[in-house]
Design a protein around this motif. Structure first.
Motif, PDB file in Angstrom:
ATOM      1  N   ARG A 150     -13.674   3.189 -17.671  1.00  0.00           N
ATOM      2  CA  ARG A 150     -12.246   2.900 -17.637  1.00  0.00           C
ATOM      3  C   ARG A 150     -11.566   3.623 -16.480  1.00  0.00           C
ATOM      4  O   ARG A 150     -10.770   3.047 -15.753  1.00  0.00           O
ATOM      5  CB  ARG A 150     -11.669   3.338 -18.986  1.00  0.00           C
ATOM      6  CG  ARG A 150     -10.204   3.152 -19.175  1.00  0.00           C
ATOM      7  CD  ARG A 150      -9.888   3.554 -20.594  1.00  0.00           C
ATOM      8  NE  ARG A 150      -8.464   3.758 -20.744  1.00  0.00           N
ATOM      9  CZ  ARG A 150      -7.831   3.536 -21.902  1.00  0.00           C
ATOM     10  NH1 ARG A 150      -8.487   3.124 -22.940  1.00  0.00           N
ATOM     11  NH2 ARG A 150      -6.542   3.747 -21.986  1.00  0.00           N
ATOM     12  N   ALA A 165     -12.645   1.903 -13.294  1.00  0.00           N
ATOM     13  CA  ALA A 165     -12.072   0.570 -13.172  1.00  0.00           C
ATOM     14  C   ALA A 165     -10.577   0.649 -12.871  1.00  0.00           C
ATOM     15  O   ALA A 165     -10.044  -0.186 -12.147  1.00  0.00           O
ATOM     16  CB  ALA A 165     -12.309  -0.221 -14.450  1.00  0.00           C
ATOM     17  N   LEU A 166      -9.916   1.682 -13.407  1.00  0.00           N
ATOM     18  CA  LEU A 166      -8.483   1.822 -13.124  1.00  0.00           C
ATOM     19  C   LEU A 166      -8.245   2.146 -11.661  1.00  0.00           C
ATOM     20  O   LEU A 166      -7.273   1.699 -11.069  1.00  0.00           O
ATOM     21  CB  LEU A 166      -7.866   2.906 -14.015  1.00  0.00           C
ATOM     22  CG  LEU A 166      -7.623   2.475 -15.462  1.00  0.00           C
ATOM     23  CD1 LEU A 166      -7.029   3.620 -16.263  1.00  0.00           C
ATOM     24  CD2 LEU A 166      -6.704   1.265 -15.504  1.00  0.00           C
ATOM     25  N   ALA A 213      -8.434  -1.010  -9.913  1.00  0.00           N
ATOM     26  CA  ALA A 213      -7.331  -1.935 -10.192  1.00  0.00           C
ATOM     27  C   ALA A 213      -6.265  -1.887  -9.110  1.00  0.00           C
ATOM     28  O   ALA A 213      -5.576  -2.873  -8.875  1.00  0.00           O
ATOM     29  CB  ALA A 213      -6.718  -1.606 -11.544  1.00  0.00           C
ATOM     30  N   ARG A 214      -6.156  -0.723  -8.439  1.00  0.00           N
ATOM     31  CA  ARG A 214      -5.131  -0.613  -7.407  1.00  0.00           C
ATOM     32  C   ARG A 214      -5.312  -1.649  -6.326  1.00  0.00           C
ATOM     33  O   ARG A 214      -4.362  -2.092  -5.702  1.00  0.00           O
ATOM     34  CB  ARG A 214      -5.178   0.775  -6.771  1.00  0.00           C
ATOM     35  CG  ARG A 214      -4.520   1.809  -7.618  1.00  0.00           C
ATOM     36  CD  ARG A 214      -4.652   3.166  -6.989  1.00  0.00           C
ATOM     37  NE  ARG A 214      -4.773   4.162  -8.044  1.00  0.00           N
ATOM     38  CZ  ARG A 214      -5.304   5.358  -7.878  1.00  0.00           C
ATOM     39  NH1 ARG A 214      -5.797   5.698  -6.708  1.00  0.00           N
ATOM     40  NH2 ARG A 214      -5.373   6.188  -8.872  1.00  0.00           N
ATOM     41  N   ALA A 245      -6.488  -4.617  -6.740  1.00  0.00           N
ATOM     42  CA  ALA A 245      -6.497  -5.996  -7.233  1.00  0.00           C
ATOM     43  C   ALA A 245      -5.408  -6.854  -6.607  1.00  0.00           C
ATOM     44  O   ALA A 245      -5.652  -7.992  -6.233  1.00  0.00           O
ATOM     45  CB  ALA A 245      -6.367  -5.989  -8.757  1.00  0.00           C
ATOM     46  N   GLY A 246      -4.202  -6.319  -6.476  1.00  0.00           N
ATOM     47  CA  GLY A 246      -3.105  -7.161  -6.029  1.00  0.00           C
ATOM     48  C   GLY A 246      -2.895  -7.186  -4.526  1.00  0.00           C
ATOM     49  O   GLY A 246      -1.993  -7.861  -4.040  1.00  0.00           O
ATOM     50  N   LEU A 247      -3.739  -6.422  -3.782  1.00  0.00           N
ATOM     51  CA  LEU A 247      -3.496  -6.325  -2.343  1.00  0.00           C
ATOM     52  C   LEU A 247      -3.602  -7.670  -1.654  1.00  0.00           C
ATOM     53  O   LEU A 247      -2.841  -7.978  -0.745  1.00  0.00           O
ATOM     54  CB  LEU A 247      -4.457  -5.316  -1.712  1.00  0.00           C
ATOM     55  CG  LEU A 247      -4.038  -3.861  -1.878  1.00  0.00           C
ATOM     56  CD1 LEU A 247      -5.036  -2.934  -1.230  1.00  0.00           C
ATOM     57  CD2 LEU A 247      -2.649  -3.639  -1.280  1.00  0.00           C
ATOM     58  N   ALA A 279      -2.962 -10.664  -2.834  1.00  0.00           N
ATOM     59  CA  ALA A 279      -1.741 -11.438  -3.077  1.00  0.00           C
ATOM     60  C   ALA A 279      -0.595 -10.902  -2.226  1.00  0.00           C
ATOM     61  O   ALA A 279       0.180 -11.677  -1.643  1.00  0.00           O
ATOM     62  CB  ALA A 279      -1.374 -11.372  -4.555  1.00  0.00           C
ATOM     63  N   ALA A 280      -0.510  -9.568  -2.110  1.00  0.00           N
ATOM     64  CA  ALA A 280       0.561  -8.962  -1.337  1.00  0.00           C
ATOM     65  C   ALA A 280       0.442  -9.329   0.132  1.00  0.00           C
ATOM     66  O   ALA A 280       1.431  -9.673   0.789  1.00  0.00           O
ATOM     67  CB  ALA A 280       0.528  -7.455  -1.517  1.00  0.00           C
ATOM     68  N   SER A 286       1.471 -12.915   0.603  1.00  0.00           N
ATOM     69  CA  SER A 286       2.905 -13.074   0.422  1.00  0.00           C
ATOM     70  C   SER A 286       3.643 -12.589   1.667  1.00  0.00           C
ATOM     71  O   SER A 286       4.542 -13.270   2.180  1.00  0.00           O
ATOM     72  CB  SER A 286       3.327 -12.291  -0.809  1.00  0.00           C
ATOM     73  OG  SER A 286       4.689 -12.416  -1.015  1.00  0.00           O
ATOM     74  N   ALA A 287       3.222 -11.434   2.182  1.00  0.00           N
ATOM     75  CA  ALA A 287       3.864 -10.881   3.371  1.00  0.00           C
ATOM     76  C   ALA A 287       3.610 -11.765   4.570  1.00  0.00           C
ATOM     77  O   ALA A 287       4.514 -12.010   5.391  1.00  0.00           O
ATOM     78  CB  ALA A 287       3.353  -9.463   3.623  1.00  0.00           C
TER      79      ALA A 287
END
Lengths: 573, 601
Positions: B240, B243-244, B247-248, B250-252, B254-255, B258-259
């Motif tokens: 855990r 994996a946490l 997780a940081r 994970a959204g890069l 998409a970011a 988007s940018a």
């Protein structure tokens, strides 16, 4: 499939906080999308107005245009950064929630499994353990995409559609009406397609399933095919099967992809409808260009979450299926949650070292839905070697499992201090286990050294470990490392190790009762003699030794031979 | 960089396997074309709608907009339509290729059976042949298709933009490239890094869960369940934490996208804004010159990035799918270094070399015949022995040392030989050696003929192995037996099948079901273990082999049933056929003519 199983919220706390967070972040995302579209539309409209829609060029300084637009452009830049940050935040939150929820579910489920077996509510073999292992191991990872791709979009669908519709209505009622009319068409059409093709689909899936099983069957039976010189013919056979598989799959896909088609079509057609209707009203001068562009930008956004939910449906379905398997375990455990077993936790450990008779009367044992044993009476005395025989399938192993409290039973299983007829100890299964050393039909070894496997949770005692290994004729190093499920020992060696483990427990804890299920099966004649000698020694030390065996030598060595006959089994006599 | 070269080989093999599993470009062409058309429709729908609206704001005669209106509606329809066709044709091509890959993987697996397909590796190998092969379908559908079609559409769009504003085309290309490189790099490093960090932990956790779940009763009986739960919980907590951290990242992706989209829109406004000129009134000659931008074009250019970046977002996903597919391919390539040549697969050649001098010094006393010096008497001098073994040893493929001591035996037609010995002494190896699955040294004659030089197939026609756990196919009783017929399944006559079923005592049972059509279930689920064993023996009888090798036929039944079963099985083999029976449990003397006991070498 339910879009969101309430049990997920109940069993995984991480999913509750995530839903709230996802809603807040989703709200932010929708706001920024509206802001972005509005800024972009107004900048474009002002630029168009600047050069003059009808060909008049007021002024030449295009720098002046940029200067006028500068605040809006800056604002747009800021919104872009904000959107990027939110996009990251949503996925980060989803990934965190997935990790936490998986961990919460795994912990609860392992604990629930252990508790239900310990309480005798679930037979150790009632559940397909390979399946449980997959579910609790890699199976839960399917929740990753459920959290990252499905849940946020689901939340967004609920939030974004009304918000977008509201904004559209405030700007241009016609467009809002078009969108409000086409949006519900999507689920309706998808349901219609689903309904009308369901029977055909199911038939195809059955066929598909059969075909993939044939493939599996051929691969599994490869050795057998080779024995009969038939393996090389299977390549052609496989090609044939794969081709049939392809044709069936394509039939299914032709229908499955229709729902995607409807989604795409609805989204793009509504864009076209809006664009044309806006265009016509612009010609008539009934509308601002800025509003027209804004509306055009917002319409696809209104459909986006719904499209995403559709696109990620399969990923989500996998996650839900995995979660449902876990919920089943947890639901079972919750359903069985009776009053705590044993009203007064008698200090059972104090009874260790006291010779005890095992007295069973009128015992009825259930395994699943059937009674495996009925009306069993048995008395195994301390200081004696009692051997239980009987045809296979009669329920000898079930008898042991009932004594251990792994199977639900009715009737009496009493531990009676030897010699003192009156005082009996009525103990529940879990307490009874404290006084018993047991070795079942399966060895149950696990990863770790031989010594760890023999001593289990008791303090290490290398001398005693060597002693019990010698007693059973197993010559391995104490620090020999075993893999999962005792890999690294042969079947026979592992079985001996399991017997040695029981001997270790009986001696280190001074347990009054020793139960061995078919100890002779993996032993050669000489080791069996040695084992009998050992067991006689245990009996002489005042222990009650109870052995299931078919072997003649073991039967002859018995002080007391119990024959389980079919009369004990099945329906009432 | 020794590690590098060691890794290179499977990597290269995986690539060549991938190349072979890719459908031909010809097969993929329809899918690719439909994909490109669908992508172009998406871009054109947005572009034409924006253009239509802006043009409409100029309030031209509605007549002039007719064509645009038609275009908008057409692109709206064609996008979904082509997308549907694209998905269908891509999947069709992928499944066509899958058939070939399955055949190929099967050919790789085939030479390994049964020697290297022992219980320990079996599960893993089967996973590779089934799951990893299925994973290869992703290559055309999730890698090649999205990469090719989105890059083509993006390229075509850039070319169109180039006409109106070369500078913005350049900027858009630059931003796209930056976003793609950044996005792909970010996903690759983050996911690969996270996977590497957690892979070990995941494996350990799975192992602990196996130990917990599969042997819960033992853990409970020995009060060790809390300790095991604790072990699982600790590993879970470590996993855990790791994996946490992962997780940081994970959204890069998409970011970044988007940018990138926003930056491209801003670039369109900043670059083409200053070059903006008044609109040419919509009429017959509306075409703008090279590098000219009017309001309608400005609006279109500013909105185009929205569509282009949406398409480009498929690229990093395709790239990570490519990595997964490569992993699948590598796992398949690892089954066997070389794909077996098509056609009848080659077994390891049966090497029946003359006895090595070193083996002659080995004392024969290690093998202790119980009756007579070699094989029981009572054979007439002129009878040709069915089986003759002299100083025979077998070897596992990877090992230099033979398994067990040299062994000699002689059997006349109809005689049965029992070979006993403790587990691990090499009974199964010997059974495999006698049937041409393992290299065997020493003299080996069948019906007086030296089998040296026989192909394994030829040998197996005379010497038939009845496996400890023969596979029961999910089909009818008939199909399960007929596969053993020497003339092929089609040649099996009902009368012959009835005869062998009677011999093993299954005929009466079969009559109470559906006769030869009785289904036996997946893995023989519908029949008992004893019945499965009888079917296996019936196969051996049907095969017409002179010698049957029975490898522990009663390993999974209780002793009483075992004795009865052995009696029936050995009674079924007939007066001419010989049986070599491997067993660790005693067998009644009257069933056998000779016995040998194996000892460790």
């Amino acid at each position: 499939m339910k879009p969101l199983d309430p049990r997920l919220l109940r069993y995984a706390a991480a999913s509750r906080s995530f839903l709230i967070l996802a809603a807040l972040l989703g709200l932010g995302q929708v706001t920024l999308v509206i802001l972005f579209s509005w800024l972009l539309a107004s900048i474009l409209a002002r630029a168009a107005a600047w050069v003059g829609i009808l060909g008049e060029v007021p002024g030449t300084g295009s720098g002046a245009l940029l200067a006028e637009l500068a605040p809006a452009l800056l604002g747009l830049g800021g919104v872009v950064l904000g959107r990027a940050a939110l996009a990251w935040a949503v996925e980060f939150a989803a990934a965190r929630a997935a990790v936490k929820a998986k961990s919460q579910l795994r912990r609860r489920a392992t604990r629930a499994l252990a508790d239900s077996v310990a309480a005798g509510e679930a037979s150790p073999r009632s559940r397909d353990s390979a399946h449980v292992v997959t579910v609790l191991g890699s199976g839960l990872d399917a929740l990753d995409s459920y959290f990252s791709r499905y849940l946020p979009q689901l939340v967004l669908t609920i939030l974004a559609i009304p918000l977008h519709l509201g904004v559209l209505a405030s700007q241009d009622l016609t467009t809002a009406v078009i969108v409000a009319l086409t949006l519900p068409l999507i689920p309706v059409f998808m349901a219609l397609i689903g309904l009308s093709t369901q029977a055909a689909q199911q038939q195809q899936w059955r066929r598909l399933d059969r075909l993939s099983r044939t493939y599996l069957d051929i691969v599994e039976g490869l050795s057998t095919l080779k024995v009969f010189n038939r393996a090389h013919r299977q390549r052609g056979n496989l090609r044939e099967i794969s081709d049939q598989h392809r044709r069936s799959t394509m039939k299914v896909l032709r229908i499955s992809f229709l729902s995607g088609f409807v989604l795409e079509l609805a989204a793009s057609l509504s864009v076209a409808l809006v664009a044309v209707s806006v265009g016509i009203r612009l010609i008539d001068g009934q509308m601002d260009l800025a509003v027209g562009l804004f509306v055009l930008l917002i319409v696809p956004e209104a459909y986006a979450p719904l499209r995403q939910v559709g696109a990620n449906y399969h990923a989500a379905a996998e996650g839900v299926a995995a979660a449902e398997d876990v919920f089943e375990i947890l639901d079972d455990a919750a359903a069985h949650q009776g009053p705590p077993a044993g009203e007064s936790p008698t200090p059972v450990a104090a009874l260790r070292g006291v010779p005890m008779d095992l007295v069973i009367s009128g015992l009825q044992v259930r395994r699943g839905e059937t009674d495996v044993l009925q009306g069993v009476d048995l008395r195994a005395r301390a200081g004696e070697l009692t051997v239980i025989t009987g045809p296979s399938g009669i329920g000898k192993t079930s008898l042991f499992e009932a004594i251990m409290g792994f199977l639900p039973s009715r009737g009496e299983i009493l531990l009676q201090p030897h010699g003192s007829l009156g005082a009996t100890s009525r103990l529940a299964g879990p307490q009874r286990r404290e006084l018993i050393a047991w070795s079942g039909q399966r060895h149950g070894l696990r990863s770790g050294t031989v010594e760890e496997n023999i001593a289990m949770d008791q303090p290490r005692n290398p001398d005693l470990t060597r002693e019990v290994l010698d007693d059973i004729g197993l010559h391995v190093q104490l620090d020999h490392r075993l893999g999962v499920r005792g890999a690294g020992l042969s079947g026979g060696q592992a079985h001996r190790a399991a017997i040695a483990r029981a001997l270790f427990r009986v001696r280190s804890l001074d347990c009054p009762i020793l139960l061995l299920d078919e100890p002779s099966a993996a032993l050669d004649a000489r080791t069996e003699e040695q084992l009998i000698h050992t067991l006689r020694g245990e009996a002489a030390a005042g222990r009650t030794v109870l052995v299931i065996s078919h072997h003649q030598t073991m039967r002859e060595a018995a002080d007391h031979l119990v024959e389980l006959s079919p009369a004990y089994v099945g329906a009432p006599r | 960089m020794t590690a590098g070269t060691a890794e290179q080989n499977p990597q290269r093999q995986a690539r060549s396997l991938l190349a072979a599993s890719r459908p031909s470009w010809r097969a993929m062409a329809p899918g690719l074309i439909f994909g490109i058309l669908s992508g172009l429709s998406a871009v054109l729908l947005l572009g034409s709608s924006a253009y239509l609206i802006t043009r409409a704001a100029e309030q031209p005669p509605i007549l002039y907009l007719g064509l645009l209106v038609v275009a908008v509606r057409t692109f709206a329809l064609s996008r979904g339509f082509f997308r549907y066709l694209e998905r269908l044709s891509t999947h069709d091509a992928a499944f066509r290729a899958l058939g070939e890959v399955r055949g190929d993987a099967f050919s790789r697996l085939e030479p390994l059976a049964p020697v290297k397909l022992g219980p320990r590796r079996r599960g893993d190998l089967l996973t590779r042949v089934i799951r990893d092969v299925d994973g290869l379908v992703d290559l055309p559908t999730r890698v090649i298709q999205p990469l090719t079609s989105s890059l083509t559409v993006v390229g075509l769009t850039l070319l169109a933009v180039l006409w109106f504003s070369p500078l913005f085309a350049l900027a858009l290309a630059g931003l796209l490239l930056l976003t793609l490189v950044l996005g792909t790099l970010v996903t690759e490093t983050l996911t690969v890094g996270a996977e590497r960090r957690t892979a070990q932990l995941r494996g350990d956790l799975a192992d602990e869960v196996v130990d917990l779940v599969s042997e819960l009763d033992v853990l409970i009986a020995y009060d060790a369940v809390d300790a095991q739960l604790q072990k699982v919980a600790e590993l879970d907590a470590r996993l855990r934490r790791e994996a946490l951290i992962g997780a940081r990242g994970a959204g890069l992706l998409a970011a970044v996208f988007s940018a990138g989209t926003g930056a491209a829109v801003l670039a369109a406004l900043l670059i083409t804004g200053p070059t903006l000129q008044a609109a040419v009134p919509l009429g017959p000659d509306v075409a703008l010159g090279f590098g000219e931008v009017d309001p309608a074009v400005l609006v279109t250019l500013a909105l185009i990035p929205l569509a282009v970046f949406e398409l480009a977002a498929a690229v990093p996903l395709a790239w990570s799918a490519r990595r997964r597919v490569l992993t699948h391919a590598r796992r398949i390539a690892e089954i066997a270094p070389e794909p077996a040549p098509p056609g009848p697969a080659q077994d390891q050649p049966l090497t029946l070399q003359p006895q090595l001098p070193a083996d002659e010094q080995r004392p024969h006393a290690q093998m202790a015949p119980t009756s007579g010096s070699e094989v029981l008497a009572d054979f007439s001098a002129d009878a040709v022995p069915t089986l003759e073994l002299r100083d025979v040893t077998v070897r596992w493929p990877e090992s230099d040392a033979p398994v067990g001591a040299p062994l000699s035996a002689r059997l006349l037609p109809g005689e049965n030989l029992l070979i006993t010995g403790p587990s691990g002494v090499g009974k199964t190896a010997l059974a495999l050696g006698l049937t041409g699955f393992l290299a065997l040294e020493g003299r080996y004659r069948v019906a007086g003929e030296d089998v040296t030089g026989w192909s394994p197939e030829q040998l197996r026609r005379e010497v038939c192995l009845i496996e400890q756990q023969a596979h029961i196919f999910d089909s009818s009783l008939r199909a399960n037996l007929a596969l053993a017929h020497p003339g092929g399944p089609e040649a099996a006559q009902d009368a012959e099948l009835e005869q062998v079923l009677r011999a093993v005592g299954l005929w009466d049972w079969a009559q109470t079901r559906h006769g030869l059509q009785t289904p036996v279930g997946m893995f023989g689920d519908l029949i008992s273990g004893g019945q499965a064993q009888r079917i296996a023996v019936a196969r051996g009888l049907l095969s017409g082999a002179r010698i049957l090798i029975l490898d522990e036929p009663t390993a999974h039944v209780d002793p009483e049933t075992a004795a009865q079963m052995l009696e029936e099985l050995l009674g079924a083999t007939g007066p001419r056929r010989s049986v070599v029976l491997f067993s660790h449990t005693p067998v009644p003397d009257r069933l056998i003519n000779a016995s040998l006991q194996l000892h460790r070498a």
